[in-house]
Design a protein around this motif. Structure first.
Motif, PDB file in Angstrom:
ATOM      1  N   ARG A   1      51.153  26.731  94.326  1.00  0.00           N
ATOM      2  CA  ARG A   1      50.992  27.972  93.566  1.00  0.00           C
ATOM      3  C   ARG A   1      51.851  27.970  92.291  1.00  0.00           C
ATOM      4  O   ARG A   1      51.856  28.925  91.548  1.00  0.00           O
ATOM      5  CB  ARG A   1      51.338  29.171  94.446  1.00  0.00           C
ATOM      6  N   TRP A   2      52.573  26.892  92.044  1.00  0.00           N
ATOM      7  CA  TRP A   2      53.505  26.790  90.928  1.00  0.00           C
ATOM      8  C   TRP A   2      52.975  25.798  89.908  1.00  0.00           C
ATOM      9  O   TRP A   2      52.502  24.724  90.261  1.00  0.00           O
ATOM     10  CB  TRP A   2      54.857  26.313  91.446  1.00  0.00           C
ATOM     11  N   ASN A   3      53.060  26.125  88.639  1.00  0.00           N
ATOM     12  CA  ASN A   3      52.627  25.225  87.576  1.00  0.00           C
ATOM     13  C   ASN A   3      53.830  24.396  87.136  1.00  0.00           C
ATOM     14  O   ASN A   3      54.681  24.872  86.386  1.00  0.00           O
ATOM     15  CB  ASN A   3      52.048  26.014  86.403  1.00  0.00           C
ATOM     16  N   LEU A   4      53.887  23.156  87.596  1.00  0.00           N
ATOM     17  CA  LEU A   4      55.034  22.300  87.298  1.00  0.00           C
ATOM     18  C   LEU A   4      55.112  21.942  85.812  1.00  0.00           C
ATOM     19  O   LEU A   4      56.194  21.674  85.298  1.00  0.00           O
ATOM     20  CB  LEU A   4      54.969  21.028  88.146  1.00  0.00           C
ATOM     21  N   ASN A   5      53.971  21.930  85.115  1.00  0.00           N
ATOM     22  CA  ASN A   5      53.965  21.564  83.698  1.00  0.00           C
ATOM     23  C   ASN A   5      54.742  22.552  82.837  1.00  0.00           C
ATOM     24  O   ASN A   5      55.386  22.162  81.872  1.00  0.00           O
ATOM     25  CB  ASN A   5      52.530  21.447  83.173  1.00  0.00           C
ATOM     26  N   ILE A   6      54.656  23.818  83.177  1.00  0.00           N
ATOM     27  CA  ILE A   6      55.369  24.829  82.378  1.00  0.00           C
ATOM     28  C   ILE A   6      56.475  25.512  83.178  1.00  0.00           C
ATOM     29  O   ILE A   6      57.103  26.452  82.714  1.00  0.00           O
ATOM     30  CB  ILE A   6      54.392  25.887  81.812  1.00  0.00           C
ATOM     31  N   ASN A   7      56.697  25.020  84.407  1.00  0.00           N
ATOM     32  CA  ASN A   7      57.742  25.553  85.290  1.00  0.00           C
ATOM     33  C   ASN A   7      57.627  27.065  85.440  1.00  0.00           C
ATOM     34  O   ASN A   7      58.571  27.812  85.249  1.00  0.00           O
ATOM     35  CB  ASN A   7      59.136  25.165  84.791  1.00  0.00           C
ATOM     36  N   ASP A   8      56.409  27.488  85.800  1.00  0.00           N
ATOM     37  CA  ASP A   8      56.135  28.915  85.977  1.00  0.00           C
ATOM     38  C   ASP A   8      55.002  29.064  86.995  1.00  0.00           C
ATOM     39  O   ASP A   8      54.283  28.104  87.271  1.00  0.00           O
ATOM     40  CB  ASP A   8      55.740  29.540  84.644  1.00  0.00           C
ATOM     41  N   GLY A   9      54.846  30.265  87.522  1.00  0.00           N
ATOM     42  CA  GLY A   9      53.801  30.504  88.498  1.00  0.00           C
ATOM     43  C   GLY A   9      52.416  30.409  87.887  1.00  0.00           C
ATOM     44  O   GLY A   9      52.207  30.813  86.744  1.00  0.00           O
ATOM     45  N   LYS A  10      51.479  29.843  88.640  1.00  0.00           N
ATOM     46  CA  LYS A  10      50.091  29.832  88.169  1.00  0.00           C
ATOM     47  C   LYS A  10      49.236  30.773  88.993  1.00  0.00           C
ATOM     48  O   LYS A  10      48.149  31.146  88.584  1.00  0.00           O
ATOM     49  CB  LYS A  10      49.520  28.418  88.170  1.00  0.00           C
ATOM     50  N   LEU A  11      49.715  31.166  90.164  1.00  0.00           N
ATOM     51  CA  LEU A  11      49.059  32.143  91.025  1.00  0.00           C
ATOM     52  C   LEU A  11      50.127  33.122  91.500  1.00  0.00           C
ATOM     53  O   LEU A  11      51.278  32.738  91.705  1.00  0.00           O
ATOM     54  CB  LEU A  11      48.392  31.451  92.221  1.00  0.00           C
ATOM     55  N   ALA A  12      49.764  34.382  91.686  1.00  0.00           N
ATOM     56  CA  ALA A  12      50.737  35.411  92.062  1.00  0.00           C
ATOM     57  C   ALA A  12      51.052  35.363  93.552  1.00  0.00           C
ATOM     58  O   ALA A  12      50.152  35.296  94.383  1.00  0.00           O
ATOM     59  CB  ALA A  12      50.204  36.785  91.696  1.00  0.00           C
ATOM     60  N   THR A  13      52.337  35.397  93.867  1.00  0.00           N
ATOM     61  CA  THR A  13      52.798  35.489  95.249  1.00  0.00           C
ATOM     62  C   THR A  13      53.693  36.724  95.355  1.00  0.00           C
ATOM     63  O   THR A  13      54.605  36.907  94.551  1.00  0.00           O
ATOM     64  CB  THR A  13      53.586  34.237  95.666  1.00  0.00           C
ATOM     65  N   ILE A  14      53.405  37.554  96.338  1.00  0.00           N
ATOM     66  CA  ILE A  14      54.176  38.772  96.594  1.00  0.00           C
ATOM     67  C   ILE A  14      54.831  38.603  97.955  1.00  0.00           C
ATOM     68  O   ILE A  14      54.142  38.324  98.941  1.00  0.00           O
ATOM     69  CB  ILE A  14      53.262  40.013  96.593  1.00  0.00           C
ATOM     70  N   ILE A  15      56.140  38.737  98.001  1.00  0.00           N
ATOM     71  CA  ILE A  15      56.807  38.648  99.297  1.00  0.00           C
ATOM     72  C   ILE A  15      57.456  39.992  99.624  1.00  0.00           C
ATOM     73  O   ILE A  15      57.939  40.696  98.747  1.00  0.00           O
ATOM     74  CB  ILE A  15      57.855  37.512  99.367  1.00  0.00           C
ATOM     75  N   THR A  16      57.415  40.328 100.911  1.00  0.00           N
ATOM     76  CA  THR A  16      58.201  41.445 101.419  1.00  0.00           C
ATOM     77  C   THR A  16      59.226  40.830 102.351  1.00  0.00           C
ATOM     78  O   THR A  16      58.908  39.910 103.113  1.00  0.00           O
ATOM     79  CB  THR A  16      57.357  42.488 102.179  1.00  0.00           C
ATOM     80  N   THR A  17      60.452  41.285 102.264  1.00  0.00           N
ATOM     81  CA  THR A  17      61.506  40.680 103.081  1.00  0.00           C
ATOM     82  C   THR A  17      62.618  41.681 103.376  1.00  0.00           C
ATOM     83  O   THR A  17      62.882  42.586 102.590  1.00  0.00           O
ATOM     84  CB  THR A  17      62.082  39.424 102.391  1.00  0.00           C
ATOM     85  N   ASN A  18      63.251  41.468 104.509  1.00  0.00           N
ATOM     86  CA  ASN A  18      64.456  42.215 104.873  1.00  0.00           C
ATOM     87  C   ASN A  18      65.706  41.423 104.485  1.00  0.00           C
ATOM     88  O   ASN A  18      66.816  41.879 104.704  1.00  0.00           O
ATOM     89  CB  ASN A  18      64.505  42.475 106.385  1.00  0.00           C
ATOM     90  N   ASN A  19      65.507  40.218 103.960  1.00  0.00           N
ATOM     91  CA  ASN A  19      66.596  39.290 103.698  1.00  0.00           C
ATOM     92  C   ASN A  19      66.929  39.204 102.212  1.00  0.00           C
ATOM     93  O   ASN A  19      66.105  39.520 101.366  1.00  0.00           O
ATOM     94  CB  ASN A  19      66.226  37.886 104.204  1.00  0.00           C
ATOM     95  N   THR A  20      68.126  38.708 101.937  1.00  0.00           N
ATOM     96  CA  THR A  20      68.523  38.430 100.565  1.00  0.00           C
ATOM     97  C   THR A  20      68.002  37.049 100.178  1.00  0.00           C
ATOM     98  O   THR A  20      67.614  36.247 101.040  1.00  0.00           O
ATOM     99  CB  THR A  20      70.058  38.429 100.420  1.00  0.00           C
ATOM    100  N   ARG A  21      68.021  36.785  98.901  1.00  0.00           N
ATOM    101  CA  ARG A  21      67.592  35.477  98.404  1.00  0.00           C
ATOM    102  C   ARG A  21      68.425  34.360  99.040  1.00  0.00           C
ATOM    103  O   ARG A  21      67.895  33.330  99.463  1.00  0.00           O
ATOM    104  CB  ARG A  21      67.703  35.449  96.877  1.00  0.00           C
TER     105      ARG A  21
END
Length: 194
Positions: free
Chosen positions: A139-159
């Motif tokens: 889901r990540w565009n390595l050529n431009i080091n940015d997302g190419k598809l959207a990912t949404i996460i829900t979490t109870n945790n810290t990064r």
């Protein structure tokens, strides 16, 4: 949908309204741009509700979407050794997770279990770590080091807790560092009535 977001369920209605507005603005931006969104906070505060509202908004403009419970994903990973049909189903899920326009990973981090006595989280099952890295990388565009598809996460945790469970590379590709794309449910109360 965003019409279902009930700010009056929260004692801090101003914060709930602010989170709803932020989620709506992000959904509108996601209609034409791809980036990741993180919704973080305690259990029952509405993270999944707003993630679903974003997802439904994007589906209404023709984007493909998939909702994945990471706890259920772990169950499939654990059962794949015992049941060929589960292995096949997991392969289909994995294929779709890599290519949908919008992927919602719900309760991301619960698959890591409870923290140790020192407050650290153990790494998740090796197969799940590999699977999640493959998904994040696809889901990540390595050529431009940015997302190419959207990912949404829900979490109870810290990064940092998620980095203990997975690898830094996986979390870098899933958990946005852009604070304008982080909905933090700080000081919100769980309102789930179960």
């Amino acid at each position: 949908s965003f019409n279902d977001w009930q700010v009056d369920k929260q004692p801090n209605q101003a914060k709930a309204r602010e989170l709803g507005n932020q989620a709506f603005k992000l959904a509108r931006q996601l209609e034409t741009n791809q980036f990741n969104v993180a919704l973080a906070g305690g259990p029952g505060v509405g993270k999944t509700s707003l993630a679903l509202a974003i997802m439904y908004q994007l589906m209404s403009v023709g984007q493909t979407a998939m909702f994945v419970s990471t706890a259920e994903l772990l169950r499939l990973v654990n059962e794949k050794y015992e049941a060929p049909d589960v292995r096949e189903r997991l392969n289909y899920v994995l294929k779709d997770m890599k290519k949908v326009d919008v992927l919602v990973l719900d309760d991301f981090g619960t698959e890591g279990g409870k923290p140790t006595e020192k407050g650290l989280y153990k790494p998740v099952h090796k197969d799940l770590r590999t699977l999640m890295y493959d998904v994040a990388n696809a889901r990540w565009n390595l050529n431009i080091n940015d997302g190419k598809l959207a990912t949404i996460i829900t979490t109870n945790n810290t990064r940092s807790q998620l980095e203990n469970m997975y690898s830094g590379q996986t979390i870098d590709r899933l958990y946005t560092k852009d604070t304008s794309c982080q909905l933090l449910f700080d000081n919100m109360e769980g309102v789930r009535s179960v």
